[in-house]
Design a protein around this motif. Structure first.
Motif, short mmCIF file in Angstrom:
data_model
loop_
_atom_site.label_atom_id
_atom_site.label_comp_id
_atom_site.label_asym_id
_atom_site.label_seq_id
_atom_site.Cartn_x
_atom_site.Cartn_y
_atom_site.Cartn_z
N GLU A 1 31.25 54.02 27.24
CA GLU A 1 31.09 52.95 28.20
C GLU A 1 29.90 53.16 29.12
OE1 GLU A 1 34.77 53.13 30.26
OE2 GLU A 1 35.91 52.08 28.69
N SER A 2 29.54 52.12 29.83
CA SER A 2 28.49 52.16 30.83
C SER A 2 28.78 53.27 31.84
CB SER A 2 28.41 50.82 31.55
OG SER A 2 27.47 50.85 32.59
N GLY A 3 27.73 54.01 32.21
CA GLY A 3 27.85 55.10 33.17
C GLY A 3 28.06 56.45 32.52
N GLN A 4 28.38 56.48 31.23
CA GLN A 4 28.59 57.74 30.54
C GLN A 4 27.27 58.32 30.05
OE1 GLN A 4 31.68 56.68 27.64
NE2 GLN A 4 33.22 57.51 29.04
N THR A 5 27.29 59.63 29.74
CA THR A 5 26.07 60.35 29.38
C THR A 5 26.11 60.82 27.94
OG1 THR A 5 25.79 61.13 31.66
CG2 THR A 5 24.62 62.36 29.93
N VAL A 6 25.00 60.60 27.23
CA VAL A 6 24.84 61.03 25.84
C VAL A 6 23.70 62.03 25.75
CG1 VAL A 6 24.37 60.29 23.47
CG2 VAL A 6 25.65 58.78 25.02
N ALA A 7 23.96 63.21 25.17
CA ALA A 7 22.92 64.22 24.97
C ALA A 7 22.17 63.94 23.68
CB ALA A 7 23.53 65.61 24.92
N LEU A 8 20.85 64.15 23.71
CA LEU A 8 19.98 63.89 22.57
C LEU A 8 19.07 65.08 22.31
CD1 LEU A 8 18.64 60.35 23.61
CD2 LEU A 8 20.57 60.81 22.09
N PRO A 9 18.70 65.34 21.04
CA PRO A 9 17.66 66.34 20.78
C PRO A 9 16.34 65.83 21.31
CG PRO A 9 18.23 65.15 18.77
CD PRO A 9 19.21 64.71 19.82
N ASN A 10 15.53 66.71 21.90
CA ASN A 10 14.33 66.25 22.59
C ASN A 10 13.04 66.35 21.80
OD1 ASN A 10 13.80 69.00 22.61
ND2 ASN A 10 13.73 69.21 24.84
N ASP A 11 13.08 66.87 20.55
CA ASP A 11 11.84 66.89 19.76
C ASP A 11 11.55 65.49 19.24
OD1 ASP A 11 12.80 67.07 16.58
OD2 ASP A 11 14.21 67.92 18.02
N ASP B 1 33.85 65.02 22.60
CA ASP B 1 35.12 65.68 22.89
C ASP B 1 36.06 64.76 23.67
OD1 ASP B 1 34.44 68.01 21.63
OD2 ASP B 1 33.87 69.09 23.45
N LYS B 2 35.53 63.62 24.09
CA LYS B 2 36.31 62.73 24.96
C LYS B 2 36.67 61.40 24.30
CE LYS B 2 33.97 64.71 29.01
NZ LYS B 2 33.12 65.66 28.26
N ALA B 3 35.75 60.84 23.53
CA ALA B 3 35.98 59.54 22.91
C ALA B 3 36.48 59.68 21.49
CB ALA B 3 34.69 58.72 22.92
N GLU B 4 37.32 58.74 21.07
CA GLU B 4 37.85 58.72 19.71
C GLU B 4 37.10 57.74 18.83
OE1 GLU B 4 40.31 60.55 18.35
OE2 GLU B 4 40.45 61.74 20.18
N SER B 5 36.25 56.90 19.41
CA SER B 5 35.50 55.92 18.65
C SER B 5 34.24 55.53 19.41
CB SER B 5 36.34 54.66 18.37
OG SER B 5 36.57 53.96 19.58
N VAL B 6 33.30 54.90 18.72
CA VAL B 6 32.09 54.42 19.37
C VAL B 6 32.43 53.43 20.48
CG1 VAL B 6 30.02 53.00 18.99
CG2 VAL B 6 30.61 54.80 17.36
N GLU B 7 33.44 52.62 20.24
CA GLU B 7 33.82 51.58 21.19
C GLU B 7 34.30 52.14 22.52
OE1 GLU B 7 33.39 50.10 17.31
OE2 GLU B 7 34.76 51.68 17.99
N GLU B 8 34.73 53.40 22.55
CA GLU B 8 35.22 53.99 23.79
C GLU B 8 34.11 54.49 24.70
OE1 GLU B 8 38.25 56.93 23.29
OE2 GLU B 8 39.39 55.71 21.86
N VAL C 1 29.07 66.51 28.56
CA VAL C 1 28.64 65.12 28.45
C VAL C 1 29.75 64.32 27.77
CG1 VAL C 1 26.18 65.73 28.38
CG2 VAL C 1 27.48 65.56 26.24
N ASP C 2 29.53 63.03 27.70
CA ASP C 2 30.54 62.17 27.08
C ASP C 2 30.38 62.08 25.57
OD1 ASP C 2 31.95 61.04 29.54
OD2 ASP C 2 29.84 60.69 30.01
N ALA C 3 29.16 62.27 25.09
CA ALA C 3 28.89 62.28 23.65
C ALA C 3 27.54 62.94 23.42
CB ALA C 3 28.89 60.86 23.08
N ALA C 4 27.27 63.32 22.18
CA ALA C 4 26.02 63.99 21.85
C ALA C 4 25.63 63.68 20.42
CB ALA C 4 26.14 65.50 22.04
N VAL C 5 24.34 63.49 20.19
CA VAL C 5 23.82 63.31 18.84
C VAL C 5 23.30 64.66 18.37
CG1 VAL C 5 22.22 62.07 17.36
CG2 VAL C 5 23.20 60.92 19.35
N VAL C 6 23.91 65.17 17.29
CA VAL C 6 23.68 66.54 16.86
C VAL C 6 23.10 66.59 15.46
CG1 VAL C 6 24.76 68.80 16.52
CG2 VAL C 6 25.67 67.25 18.26
N ASN C 7 22.05 67.39 15.28
CA ASN C 7 21.50 67.63 13.95
C ASN C 7 22.54 68.28 13.05
OD1 ASN C 7 19.11 67.60 15.88
ND2 ASN C 7 18.06 67.60 13.92
#
Length: 284
Positions: free
Chosen positions: A138-148, A129-136, A203-209
């Motif tokens: 940055e270090s210190g940001q948080t990415v949510a991941l599925p935990n299975d 919801d915050k970044a417009e590209s992968v390049e945006e 979070v800053d980004a998330a990997v979603v199924n």
């Protein structure tokens, strides 16, 4: 939100309301491969709501009667109950998962579920919801991941292939956070897969199924910063049964319908690239 997608061939299963199981008996005698099952009885299939139950309900409404199949669809909200119900005989089959997930489930739970036929692929995507590209990112940001186990590994490979992290050499499909050689300053929040899209604002980004992305009105072709390609992807979702029931005539009818031109057209029209039809046998 970014509207153009960076695609990847990364190595790349499934949610509204779980229904209480009621016994419907096993479909057949396992020793006979299901070939002597009564084809006039309903075939009950466990599925996650989107897209699996949607596809099955299309088959039920538009195709099953002409094929002589009495199809019953039950919806579940997690990744565990459908396989347990199939193993116990409370349902006859399920449709919600991919091969790496099933292999891991069978190994850990001692179940004997086997794939029947591939149906579709739900591309995994990286959203923000915050970044417009992968390049945006940055270090210190948080990415949510599925935990299975399988989907976390799949997510990490997606991040690795887009340069956001570096995995250790030889990290396999079941990679974990411990297999990251270089986090490049990123932080990670592990969550149950259905919860990941709801965390996007935190979070800053998330990997979603793919299926959960759909429920959150996210499309990997239009909204993802990065998403998987279908070609060569081992994460196709398939119809599955308890071992020994592969030759149940009702299962064979459903498998044929799920790989029909009508279902292909339904998937392409309804999901517009968010779900991709992938038909045929499941690779071992």
């Amino acid at each position: 939100m970014r509207k153009s997608t960076t695609r990847t061939t990364s190595l790349a299963a499934a949610g509204v309301l779980g229904l209480v199981l009621t016994g419907c008996g096993t479909a057949s005698d396992p020793d006979s491969g299901g070939s002597d099952a009564d084809s006039s009885k309903p075939l009950t299939v466990a599925a996650s709501p989107t897209p699996h139950a949607d596809i099955l309900n299309f088959v039920k409404k538009d195709l099953a009667e002409d094929a002589g199949l009495d199809l019953n669809v039950r919806e579940f909200s997690d990744y565990v109950l459908p396989n347990n119900a199939t193993e116990s005989g409370e349902v006859d089959a399920n449709f919600f998962q991919h091969k790496p997930y099933l292999d891991d489930f069978n190994k850990k739970k001692g179940t004997n579920i086997v794939p029947v036929v591939n149906v579709e692929l739900e591309p995994l995507g990286l959203y923000s919801d915050k970044a417009e590209s992968v390049e945006e990112l940055e270090s210190g940001q948080t990415v949510a991941l599925p935990n299975d186990a399988t989907n976390e590994g799949r997510a990490l490979h997606l991040l690795d292939e887009h340069g956001l992290i570096e995995l250790k050499k030889g990290a396999g499909q079941d990679a974990t956070l411990g297999d990251i050689a270089d986090k490049k300053g990123l932080k990670f929040k592990e969550m149950e897969a259905p919860s990941v899209p709801r965390a996007l604002s935190d979070v800053d980004a998330a990997v979603v199924n793919g299926n959960y992305a759909l429920e959150a009105d996210l499309n990997p072709e239009e909204d993802a910063l990065a998403a998987e390609e279908a070609e060569g992807n081992p994460y196709s979702n398939f119809l599955a049964v308890k071992k020994g029931n592969e030759n149940d005539p009702r299962v064979k009818k459903l498998a044929k319908l799920l790989n029909s031109d009508e279902v292909k057209q339904y998937i392409e029209k309804k999901y517009k690239g968010a779900i991709v039809p992938v038909f045929g046998p499941v690779s071992s």
